[in-house]
Design an enzyme around this catalytic site. Structure first.
Site, PDB file in Angstrom:
ATOM      1  N   CYS A   2       0.829  -1.202   0.000  1.00 14.91           N
ATOM      2  CA  CYS A   2       0.000   0.000   0.000  1.00 14.91           C
ATOM      3  C   CYS A   2       0.864   1.253   0.000  1.00 14.91           C
ATOM      4  CB  CYS A   2      -0.871   0.029   1.239  1.00 14.91           C
ATOM      5  SG  CYS A   2      -1.877  -1.432   1.431  1.00 14.91           S
ATOM      6  N   ARG A  27       4.335   0.999  -6.790  1.00 15.17           N
ATOM      7  CA  ARG A  27       4.301   0.001  -5.716  1.00 15.17           C
ATOM      8  C   ARG A  27       3.217  -1.046  -5.966  1.00 15.17           C
ATOM      9  NH1 ARG A  27       6.451   2.165  -0.701  1.00 15.17           N
ATOM     10  NH2 ARG A  27       4.952   0.980   0.521  1.00 15.17           N
ATOM     11  N   TRP A  73      -3.156  -2.313  -1.640  1.00 13.35           N
ATOM     12  CA  TRP A  73      -2.788  -3.620  -2.189  1.00 13.35           C
ATOM     13  C   TRP A  73      -3.434  -4.604  -1.217  1.00 13.35           C
ATOM     14  CZ3 TRP A  73      -0.405  -6.322  -6.027  1.00 13.35           C
ATOM     15  CH2 TRP A  73       0.115  -7.572  -5.733  1.00 13.35           C
ATOM     16  N   ASN A  99      -1.129   0.907   6.206  1.00  9.38           N
ATOM     17  CA  ASN A  99      -0.316   0.033   5.372  1.00  9.38           C
ATOM     18  C   ASN A  99       0.213  -1.056   6.286  1.00  9.38           C
ATOM     19  OD1 ASN A  99       1.642  -1.113   3.760  1.00  9.38           O
ATOM     20  ND2 ASN A  99       2.951   0.693   3.663  1.00  9.38           N
ATOM     21  N   GLY A 100       0.046  -2.329   5.919  1.00  9.26           N
ATOM     22  CA  GLY A 100       0.570  -3.400   6.766  1.00  9.26           C
ATOM     23  C   GLY A 100      -0.547  -4.304   7.261  1.00  9.26           C
ATOM     24  N   GLU A 480      16.690 -22.961  -8.141  1.00  7.09           N
ATOM     25  CA  GLU A 480      16.240 -21.569  -8.221  1.00  7.09           C
ATOM     26  C   GLU A 480      17.421 -20.634  -8.504  1.00  7.09           C
ATOM     27  OE1 GLU A 480      13.744 -20.026  -8.773  1.00  7.09           O
ATOM     28  OE2 GLU A 480      13.995 -17.998  -8.007  1.00  7.09           O
ATOM     29  N   LYS A 484      17.583 -18.087 -11.689  1.00  7.44           N
ATOM     30  CA  LYS A 484      17.770 -16.640 -11.492  1.00  7.44           C
ATOM     31  C   LYS A 484      18.922 -16.149 -12.356  1.00  7.44           C
ATOM     32  CE  LYS A 484      15.072 -15.795 -10.128  1.00  7.44           C
ATOM     33  NZ  LYS A 484      13.699 -15.883  -9.886  1.00  7.44           N
ATOM     34  N   GLU A 487      17.977 -16.052 -16.088  1.00 15.40           N
ATOM     35  CA  GLU A 487      17.011 -15.009 -16.433  1.00 15.40           C
ATOM     36  C   GLU A 487      17.637 -13.639 -16.610  1.00 15.40           C
ATOM     37  OE1 GLU A 487      14.322 -15.896 -12.930  1.00 15.40           O
ATOM     38  OE2 GLU A 487      12.885 -15.133 -14.385  1.00 15.40           O
ATOM     39  N   HIS A 503      27.088 -38.854 -13.324  1.00 17.04           N
ATOM     40  CA  HIS A 503      26.363 -39.705 -14.268  1.00 17.04           C
ATOM     41  C   HIS A 503      26.264 -39.059 -15.642  1.00 17.04           C
ATOM     42  CE1 HIS A 503      25.397 -42.668 -11.232  1.00 17.04           C
ATOM     43  NE2 HIS A 503      25.086 -41.678 -10.418  1.00 17.04           N
ATOM     44  N   LYS A 602       6.319 -10.761 -16.751  1.00 14.77           N
ATOM     45  CA  LYS A 602       6.114 -10.999 -15.311  1.00 14.77           C
ATOM     46  C   LYS A 602       5.017 -12.021 -15.077  1.00 14.77           C
ATOM     47  CE  LYS A 602       6.792 -10.292 -10.965  1.00 14.77           C
ATOM     48  NZ  LYS A 602       7.980 -11.001 -10.439  1.00 14.77           N
TER      49      LYS A 602
HETATM   50  C1  F6R Z   1      11.096 -16.312 -12.527  1.00 13.81           C
HETATM   51  C2  F6R Z   1       9.683 -16.067 -12.518  1.00 13.81           C
HETATM   52  C3  F6R Z   1       8.824 -17.049 -13.267  1.00 13.81           C
HETATM   53  C4  F6R Z   1       7.519 -17.247 -12.507  1.00 13.81           C
HETATM   54  C5  F6R Z   1       6.558 -18.127 -13.305  1.00 13.81           C
HETATM   55  C6  F6R Z   1       5.285 -18.380 -12.560  1.00 13.81           C
HETATM   56  O1  F6R Z   1      11.790 -15.350 -11.804  1.00 13.81           O
HETATM   57  O2  F6R Z   1       9.206 -15.128 -11.967  1.00 13.81           O
HETATM   58  O3  F6R Z   1       9.467 -18.257 -13.445  1.00 13.81           O
HETATM   59  O4  F6R Z   1       7.818 -17.831 -11.288  1.00 13.81           O
HETATM   60  O5  F6R Z   1       6.257 -17.523 -14.528  1.00 13.81           O
HETATM   61  O6  F6R Z   1       4.656 -17.181 -12.216  1.00 13.81           O
HETATM   62  P1  F6R Z   1       3.618 -17.125 -11.043  1.00 13.81           P
HETATM   63  O7  F6R Z   1       4.331 -17.403  -9.789  1.00 13.81           O
HETATM   64  O8  F6R Z   1       3.019 -15.754 -11.111  1.00 13.81           O
HETATM   65  O9  F6R Z   1       2.600 -18.206 -11.349  1.00 13.81           O
END
Ligand code: F6R
Length: 607
Positions: A2, A27, A73, A99-100, A480, A484, A487, A503, A602
Site C-alpha cells: 500500500c 508500488r 494492495w 499500510n501493513g 532456483e 535466477k 534469467e 552420471h 512478469k
Molecule cells: C522467474 C519467474 C517465473 C515465474 C513463473 C510463474 O523469476 O518469476 O518463473 O515464477 O512464470 O509465475 P507465477 O508465480 O506468477 O505463477
C-alpha cells in the site's frame, strides 16, 4: 504494498494527494482513496486505477487543505470500493489509512462487535478507526497511542479527526513512513518519491515512533511517549532512483526487502510453540489427518518453491508429495484422487498453466489450496483454501521476494498439517517456530555479504556454462539459483542433484568451469563434499554457499559465500539469498536490463 500520502498546508489537498498517489503507483495497488477535512471529513474512494478516483473527485470535488490518501494492495478482503481506504468510524468523525497487517484483527473485531460496533468492510484497517474513536477523549495523540497499544502487527497508520482540524497523527511499526518538510506545508508518505517534487528535506519516521504533522512541520515522539530529535535528511536522488528506494534496480530493492517480507508473511500466524494459524486455510483437523497425498503444481520460480515444499512435506509430514510443472500436469492425466490436497503455487495467481492444472486437480476431487501473493487473484477465487504470501507487489520480472515468501508459507502449512496429524511434536514445532522467527535476522546477515558475492560474480561473469549442485533441500535451492542466473545474466547454467553430476554432466567440467555448490544439509554433507572433490579433480572452480561456522568446506571450495548457521530444515531459505545477489551482480557486470530481462514477462497468462 500500500501507498500512503498526507498533506497539511495552504494549498488544496485533493489534487496534491492524488498526484502523490500517482507517484506511488509503481508500488502496485488495486484501489485508491482520499479523505479531506474541512469542518467535516469527506472521503472519496474507488476500486481500480487512480483515474477512477480522479473522475470521482471531478464529479464530486472536496475542498480543504488537509488530508490523507492511500493506494491499497489487498491483504484482508478483496479489492473493492468498500474495502478501499480511507476508513472512518461509524460517526464519520475519525478517518484512517493504513499500510501493513493487524495480526490480532479478528479478536479485536469480535470484541468490538460484542460492544455493538458494525463494520462496512472486510479490512483490518476499519477496526483501527473504531479503536481510535473509542479511545478518544479530546486528545487525538493519546487516543492513537491507546488504540495502537491494542493492535499487534507490522504497520504504518495515519489518522485524522474533525475535532482537531489541522493535525495528522501517524504511527510506524515496521512499515515505512516519511515526512516531507515544505515551506509552510508538510507532507507525509510511505515513500520518498511521492513528495520529491515538493521538497528534498525529509524526516524519516523510525520503527516504534509516532509523528504529529501540521502545516508548520512535524514532531516525532516514541509511541510510548517522549520527544525524539530527528535530523533532517536532504535527498539528492532523482525521481527514478527514489522509486527504487535508492537501489539501482527493483530486483535489488526487492532482494533487500526480504527480511520484512519474511516478518510479514509470518505475522500473526505462528506462536512460539509452533502452532500455525492460517486465516484462509479452512480445512479441518480431520482432513489434515486423513489426507494421503499432496500434489504441488506451479511453474518457474514457483515450481522451485514447490520443490522445497515437497522436501519439507515428505521429511516432516511423511506424506507422499508430488511436485509437477503445471504445464505438464494439465496434460498428463495425473492420478489425483479425492482425499488429496493440491497446493497450487503462483505469485500472480494468474498463470494460465497453473490455473488449468489446479482446476483439473479440483475436478478430480482433490482439495485445492492456493498459495499466492495476490489477494482476489483467479487462483485464490478457484481455491478451497488460500495461503497468502505477503511479499507486496513484485515489480522486477525475476522473482525474489515472492519466492522466499512462498517458502515461509510452506513451512507454516507443514506446521498446520503436522500438528493436526500429531506427527510434528511439541519439540519439533517449537524448533521450527524458533528457526522461522530467526530468519529475518539471518536473511539480513546474508544481505550483508554483498562484497563476497560481487567477488564471486566477477569470477563467473565470463563463463560459458555454470553448474549448480546440492542435495535434498540444497538441490531445490540450487534449481532456483540457476534459473535466477539464466534469467537476468543470460549465461547458460544448469542445476542438478550433486550425486547426478558423475552420471554424465561431469564430462563438461574442465579447468575453470564454475560449479556453485549449496551445502547446508548435515545428513548428506560428506556426500556433497565428494561431488565437490570430483569437480576439483577436473580443475573446476567451486563456489560454495555454506554456514558461517563450516570450516571444512574452505578446504575444498575455491570460494565460500557464508550464511548464518540455522536448523538444516530452514537453512535453504537463507541460502537462496546469496544466489539471488549473485544473479543480480553478474547481470549488472554484463550490463543487462535487469528488471526487464529480454523475452520474459512478469505474468504468463497465456498457455
Ligand atoms: C522467474 C519467474 C517465473 C515465474 C513463473 C510463474 O523469476 O518469476 O518463473 O515464477 O512464470 O509465475 P507465477 O508465480 O506468477 O505463477
Amino acid at each position: 504494498m500500500c501507498g500512503i500520502m498526507g498533506y497539511a498546508g495552504p494549498r488544496a489537498a485533493a489534487p496534491l494527494l492524488l498526484e502523490g498517489l500517482r507517484r506511488l503507483e509503481y508500488r502496485g495497488y488495486d484501489s485508491a482513496g482520499i479523505a479531506v477535512t474541512n469542518g467535516e471529513i469527506h472521503v472519496r474512494k474507488a476500486e481500480g486505477k487512480i483515474d477512477r478516483l480522479a473522475a470521482l473527485l471531478e464529479s464530486d470535488p472536496i475542498e480543504g487543505s488537509i488530508g490523507i490518501g492511500h493506494t491499497r494492495w489487498a491483504t484482508h478482503g478483496a479489492p473493492s470500493d468498500l474495502n478501499a481506504h480511507p476508513h472512518t468510524d461509524p460517526s464519520g468523525e475519525f478517518v484512517v489509512v493504513h499500510n501493513g497487517i493487524i495480526e490480532n484483527y479478528l479478536s479485536l473485531r469480535e470484541r468490538l462487535e460484542t460492544r455493538g460496533h458494525e463494520f462496512t468492510s472486510e479490512t483490518d484497517t476499519e477496526i483501527l478507526a473504531h479503536l481510535v474513536a473509542e479511545e478518544y477523549d479530546g486528545d487525538l495523540v493519546a487516543a492513537v497511542r491507546r488504540a495502537v497499544g491494542r493492535a499487534e502487527g507490522a504497520y504504518a497508520l495515519v489518522v485524522m479527526t474533525m475535532h482537531e482540524p489541522g493535525k495528522i497523527v501517524a504511527v510506524r511499526r515496521i512499515s515505512p513512513l516519511v515526512v516531507g518538510l515544505g515551506d509552510g506545508e508538510t507532507f507525509l508518505a510511505s515513500d520518498i518519491p511521492a513528495v520529491l517534487e515538493h521538497t528534498r528535506d525529509f524526516l524519516i519516521v523510525e520503527d516504534g515512533e509516532l509523528v504529529i504533522v501540521t502545516k508548520d512541520g512535524a514532531s516525532i515522539e516514541a509511541i510510548d511517549g517522549g520527544p525524539i530529535d530527528r535530523e533532517v535528511l536532504h535527498i539528492e536522488w532523482d525521481a527514478e532512483q527514489a522509486e527504487k528506494g535508492g537501489f539501482d534496480h527493483f530486483m535489488l530493492k526487492e532482494i533487500h526487502e526480504q527480511p520484512v517480507v519474511v516478518t510479514e508473511t509470518l505475522a500473526g500466524r505462528l506462536d512460539e510453540d509452533g502452532h500455525a494459524w492460517l486465516e484462509d486455510v479452512e480445512f479441518d483437523d480431520y482432513f489434515a489427518s486423513s489426507l494421503d497425498h499432496i500434489w504441488i503444481t506451479a511453474c518457474g520460480t514457483a515450481y522451485h518453491a514447490g520443490l522445497v515444499g515437497k522436501e519439507i512435506f515428505q521429511r516432516v509430514l511423511r506424506i507422499p508429495t508430488s511436485v509437477e510443472y503445471a504445464h505438464e500436469m494439465r496434460y498428463a492425466d495425473p492420478l489425483v484422487r479425492p482425499g488429496s490436497l493440491t497446493v497450487a503455487i503462483s505469485q500472480s495467481g494468474e498463470t494460465a498453466d497453473t490455473l488449468a492444472a489446479a482446476r483439473l486437480a479440483k475436478t478430480r476431487g482433490s482439495r485445492l489450496l492456493a498459495l499466492t501473493n495476490v489477494v482476489g487473484s483467479t487462483l485464490s477465487r478457484d481455491a478451497d483454501d488460500i495461503l497468502y504470501t505477503r511479499a507486496g507487489p513484485e515489480i522486477a520480472v525475476a522473482s525474489t521476494k515472492a519466492y522466499l515468501a512462498m517458502l515461509i508459507a510452506e513451512y507454516l502449512l507443514a506446521l498446520r498439517i503436522g500438528r493436526a496429524r500429531g506427527i510434528v511434536d511439541e519439540a519439533l514445532a517449537a524448533r521450527v517456530a524458533h528457526g522461522l522467527n530467526l530468519l529475518p535476522e539471518h536473511v539480513d546477515a546474508a544481505l550483508g555479504q554483498d562484497a563476497s558475492v560481487i567477488a564471486a560474480a566477477e569470477r563467473i561473469v565470463d563463463a560459458d556454462d555454470i553448474y549448480f549442485i546440492g542435495r535434498g533441500l540444497d538441490h531445490a535451492v540450487a534449481m532456483e539459483g540457476s534459473l535466477k542466473l539464466k534469467e537476468v545474466s543470460y549465461l547458460h547454467s544448469e542445476a542438478m542433484p550433486a550425486g547426478e553430476l558423475k552420471h554424465g554432466t561431469l564430462a563438461l567440467v574442465t579447468a575453470g568451469t564454475p560449479v556453485i555448490t549449496v551445502i547446508t544439509q548435515g545428513a548428506v554433507y560428506d556426500k556433497t563434499i565428494s561431488a565437490v572433490q570430483e569437480v576439483k579433480a577436473r580443475g573446476g572452480d567451486v563456489i560454495a554457499v555454506a554456514y558461517e561456522d563450516d570450516r571444512e568446506i574452505a578446504k575444498h571450495a575455491d570460494m565460500v559465500l557464508r550464511i548464518p548457521r540455522a536448523d538444516d530444515l530452514l537453512g535453504p531459505v537463507t541460502a537462496a539469498v546469496p544466489l539471488q545477489l549473485l544473479a543480480y551482480h553478474v547481470a549488472r557486470l554484463r550490463g543487462h536490463d535487469i528488471d526487464q530481462p529480454r523475452n520474459l514477462a512478469k505474468s504468463v497468462t497465456v498457455e
